[in-house]
Design a protein around this motif. Structure first.
Motif, PDB file in Angstrom:
ATOM      1  N   HIS A 106     155.829   0.629 103.180  1.00 29.06           N
ATOM      2  CA  HIS A 106     155.057  -0.430 102.535  1.00 29.06           C
ATOM      3  C   HIS A 106     153.546  -0.181 102.526  1.00 29.06           C
ATOM      4  N   LEU A 107     153.072   0.756 103.322  1.00 36.37           N
ATOM      5  CA  LEU A 107     151.629   0.990 103.367  1.00 36.37           C
ATOM      6  C   LEU A 107     151.263   2.421 102.978  1.00 36.37           C
ATOM      7  N   ALA A 108     151.850   3.405 103.668  1.00 41.35           N
ATOM      8  CA  ALA A 108     151.480   4.801 103.397  1.00 41.35           C
ATOM      9  C   ALA A 108     151.919   5.230 102.004  1.00 41.35           C
ATOM     10  N   ARG A 109     153.121   4.849 101.584  1.00 43.68           N
ATOM     11  CA  ARG A 109     153.613   5.297 100.276  1.00 43.68           C
ATOM     12  C   ARG A 109     152.813   4.717  99.109  1.00 43.68           C
ATOM     13  N   PRO A 110     152.487   3.399  99.098  1.00 41.54           N
ATOM     14  CA  PRO A 110     151.669   2.890  97.988  1.00 41.54           C
ATOM     15  C   PRO A 110     150.271   3.499  97.921  1.00 41.54           C
ATOM     16  N   ALA A 111     149.786   4.034  99.042  1.00 45.09           N
ATOM     17  CA  ALA A 111     148.464   4.658  99.041  1.00 45.09           C
ATOM     18  C   ALA A 111     148.498   6.088  98.541  1.00 45.09           C
ATOM     19  N   LEU A 112     149.703   6.643  98.313  1.00 48.35           N
ATOM     20  CA  LEU A 112     149.820   8.040  97.895  1.00 48.35           C
ATOM     21  C   LEU A 112     149.199   8.340  96.525  1.00 48.35           C
ATOM     22  N   PRO A 113     149.436   7.511  95.476  1.00 54.30           N
ATOM     23  CA  PRO A 113     148.890   7.878  94.154  1.00 54.30           C
ATOM     24  C   PRO A 113     147.385   8.101  94.150  1.00 54.30           C
ATOM     25  N   ALA A 114     146.627   7.223  94.804  1.00 51.99           N
ATOM     26  CA  ALA A 114     145.175   7.393  94.844  1.00 51.99           C
ATOM     27  C   ALA A 114     144.784   8.654  95.598  1.00 51.99           C
ATOM     28  N   ALA A 115     145.496   8.932  96.707  1.00 50.11           N
ATOM     29  CA  ALA A 115     145.196  10.134  97.489  1.00 50.11           C
ATOM     30  C   ALA A 115     145.538  11.390  96.704  1.00 50.11           C
ATOM     31  N   LEU A 116     146.664  11.388  96.009  1.00 52.19           N
ATOM     32  CA  LEU A 116     147.060  12.549  95.210  1.00 52.19           C
ATOM     33  C   LEU A 116     146.087  12.776  94.056  1.00 52.19           C
ATOM     34  N   SER A 117     145.641  11.678  93.443  1.00 49.80           N
ATOM     35  CA  SER A 117     144.681  11.801  92.347  1.00 49.80           C
ATOM     36  C   SER A 117     143.384  12.435  92.838  1.00 49.80           C
ATOM     37  N   LEU A 118     142.912  11.988  93.992  1.00 49.60           N
ATOM     38  CA  LEU A 118     141.696  12.579  94.562  1.00 49.60           C
ATOM     39  C   LEU A 118     141.909  14.028  94.948  1.00 49.60           C
ATOM     40  N   LEU A 119     143.082  14.324  95.494  1.00 49.56           N
ATOM     41  CA  LEU A 119     143.370  15.692  95.914  1.00 49.56           C
ATOM     42  C   LEU A 119     143.266  16.658  94.744  1.00 49.56           C
ATOM     43  N   THR A 120     143.944  16.338  93.640  1.00 47.50           N
ATOM     44  CA  THR A 120     143.933  17.250  92.506  1.00 47.50           C
ATOM     45  C   THR A 120     142.573  17.300  91.829  1.00 47.50           C
ATOM     46  N   TYR A 121     141.884  16.156  91.779  1.00 48.44           N
ATOM     47  CA  TYR A 121     140.543  16.151  91.192  1.00 48.44           C
ATOM     48  C   TYR A 121     139.607  17.047  91.993  1.00 48.44           C
ATOM     49  N   ASN A 122     139.660  16.898  93.322  1.00 49.01           N
ATOM     50  CA  ASN A 122     138.793  17.714  94.176  1.00 49.01           C
ATOM     51  C   ASN A 122     139.227  19.172  94.195  1.00 49.01           C
ATOM     52  N   ALA A 123     140.538  19.426  94.122  1.00 47.28           N
ATOM     53  CA  ALA A 123     141.019  20.806  94.107  1.00 47.28           C
ATOM     54  C   ALA A 123     140.568  21.516  92.845  1.00 47.28           C
ATOM     55  N   ALA A 124     140.587  20.791  91.705  1.00 49.66           N
ATOM     56  CA  ALA A 124     140.103  21.391  90.461  1.00 49.66           C
ATOM     57  C   ALA A 124     138.616  21.712  90.563  1.00 49.66           C
ATOM     58  N   GLY A 125     137.864  20.794  91.160  1.00 50.56           N
ATOM     59  CA  GLY A 125     136.437  21.045  91.333  1.00 50.56           C
ATOM     60  C   GLY A 125     136.130  22.029  92.441  1.00 50.56           C
ATOM     61  N   ALA A 126     137.113  22.275  93.320  1.00 44.60           N
ATOM     62  CA  ALA A 126     136.893  23.189  94.446  1.00 44.60           C
ATOM     63  C   ALA A 126     136.823  24.633  94.021  1.00 44.60           C
ATOM     64  N   ILE A 127     137.088  24.915  92.745  1.00 42.46           N
ATOM     65  CA  ILE A 127     136.986  26.290  92.279  1.00 42.46           C
ATOM     66  C   ILE A 127     135.574  26.820  92.501  1.00 42.46           C
ATOM     67  N   SER A 128     134.571  25.969  92.251  1.00 37.78           N
ATOM     68  CA  SER A 128     133.184  26.394  92.496  1.00 37.78           C
ATOM     69  C   SER A 128     132.935  26.597  93.981  1.00 37.78           C
ATOM     70  N   GLY A 129     133.490  25.688  94.815  1.00 39.49           N
ATOM     71  CA  GLY A 129     133.342  25.858  96.249  1.00 39.49           C
ATOM     72  C   GLY A 129     134.046  27.100  96.746  1.00 39.49           C
TER      73      GLY A 129
END
Length: 316
Positions: A229-252
């Motif tokens: 009821h808590l960790a699973r509903p928070a997954l979409p936002a975390a996954l969205s941030l993960l992929t967004y940051n991973a795409a931008g991490a190419i420069s890093g």
């Protein structure tokens, strides 16, 4: 437009963006004003004078004597067809240079993405367990610290401590698993920080929702409440941030590859820029952009799979 329809729209636009990236890469020599013939002459004949006849021969060999629209069309078609050409400096096929470098960079990026998600999501859940506690304040303090430290600044500190001071890990190169430890430690904090912050805020807000209160009233175990009821509903936002940051991490990742002397895509492109090896630069930029688009698409699909409401919106 939000939800599932927005995700599908982004997926549909991705091929258009890829074509535009290829077009910009094709126009790169014209935009920079690099004289390809002189670059090739300097690479092949270091001490040769810029003889007009020799330069004319090189221009004919490279197709630079053709009209500009014809050159652009030929190069655009070649890149779209997967033929990046040959290096102006070494004469090797560009694919033979970029392919192995891409595999190294993708390995680093995937490793950093997985570790940062595990660390960030777990840290956010732990911090949200008791908001305002000592542990929550400690995690929030680490989040603020690491959010202000870029990868290229953290990397030398890690080298100083673990390679120079403790002699526990190698400081540069890419010859075994141990060589990946410091690069990953340099990348993970900056990627994990936003995931931890968003997960904490999501879970703290979800704890106050009626369904969480009702679950406790029905006598459900605390572990099940947190997992379902808590960790699973928070997954979409975390996954969205993960992929967004991973795409931008190419420069890093590029900065990390240069610092640790890793033969990845970023360091390969940096060396090609220094040598004015335009075909390698073009291929590197296209591949990096396509990798970022692919990571974003995977993130959108994961978000679609993790959020039932988004799947329903996408079907309607």
């Amino acid at each position: 437009m939000t939800g599932g329809r927005g995700l599908l729209l982004r997926l549909a636009v991705a091929p258009v963006v890829a074509v535009l990236v290829v077009l910009v890469a094709v126009l790169l020599p014209e935009l920079t004003g690099v004289d390809a013939a002189r670059t090739v002459l300097a690479a092949r004949y270091a001490d040769a004078d810029p003889d007009p006849a020799l330069l004319a021969g090189i221009r004919a060999e490279l197709g630079l004597d053709l009209p500009l629209p014809q050159r652009i069309a030929a190069r655009f078609g070649a890149l779209l067809g997967g033929d990046p050409g040959t290096s102006w400096v070494s004469g090797e096929p560009v694919a033979a240079l970029v392919g192995p470098a891409l595999r190294v960079s993708v390995g680093i990026m995937l490793g950093a993405a997985v570790l940062s998600f595990l660390v960030g999501h777990l840290a956010g859940l732990v911090a949200a367990r008791r908001p305002g506690s000592v542990l929550d304040r400690a995690i929030s303090g680490l989040v603020r610290v690491f959010s202000a430290v870029p990868e290229f600044a953290l990397a030398p500190l890690l080298v100083l401590v673990f390679a120079v001071g403790l002699h526990a890990l190698p400081s540069s190169g890419w010859r075994g698993p141990e060589y990946a430890v410091l690069p990953l430690l340099s990348l993970v904090p900056s990627l994990a920080v936003p995931i931890a912050a968003v997960t904490r805020e999501q879970v703290v807000a979800l704890r106050r929702e009626n369904f969480a209160v009702a679950a406790r009233a029905r006598g459900l175990g605390e572990t099940r409440i947190w997992a379902v009821h808590l960790a699973r509903p928070a997954l979409p936002a975390a996954l969205s941030l993960l992929t967004y940051n991973a795409a931008g991490a190419i420069s890093g990742t590029t900065a990390i590859e240069v610092v640790f002397d890793i033969p990845g895509l970023g360091s390969t492109v940096v060396e090609a820029v220094r040598a004015q090896d335009v075909p390698v630069v073009q291929a590197g930029l296209v591949v990096a952009a396509l990798a970022a688009l692919a990571v974003g698409a995977v993130g959108d699909l994961l978000g679609l799979a993790a959020e039932p409401r988004a799947r329903r919106e996408a079907r309607t």
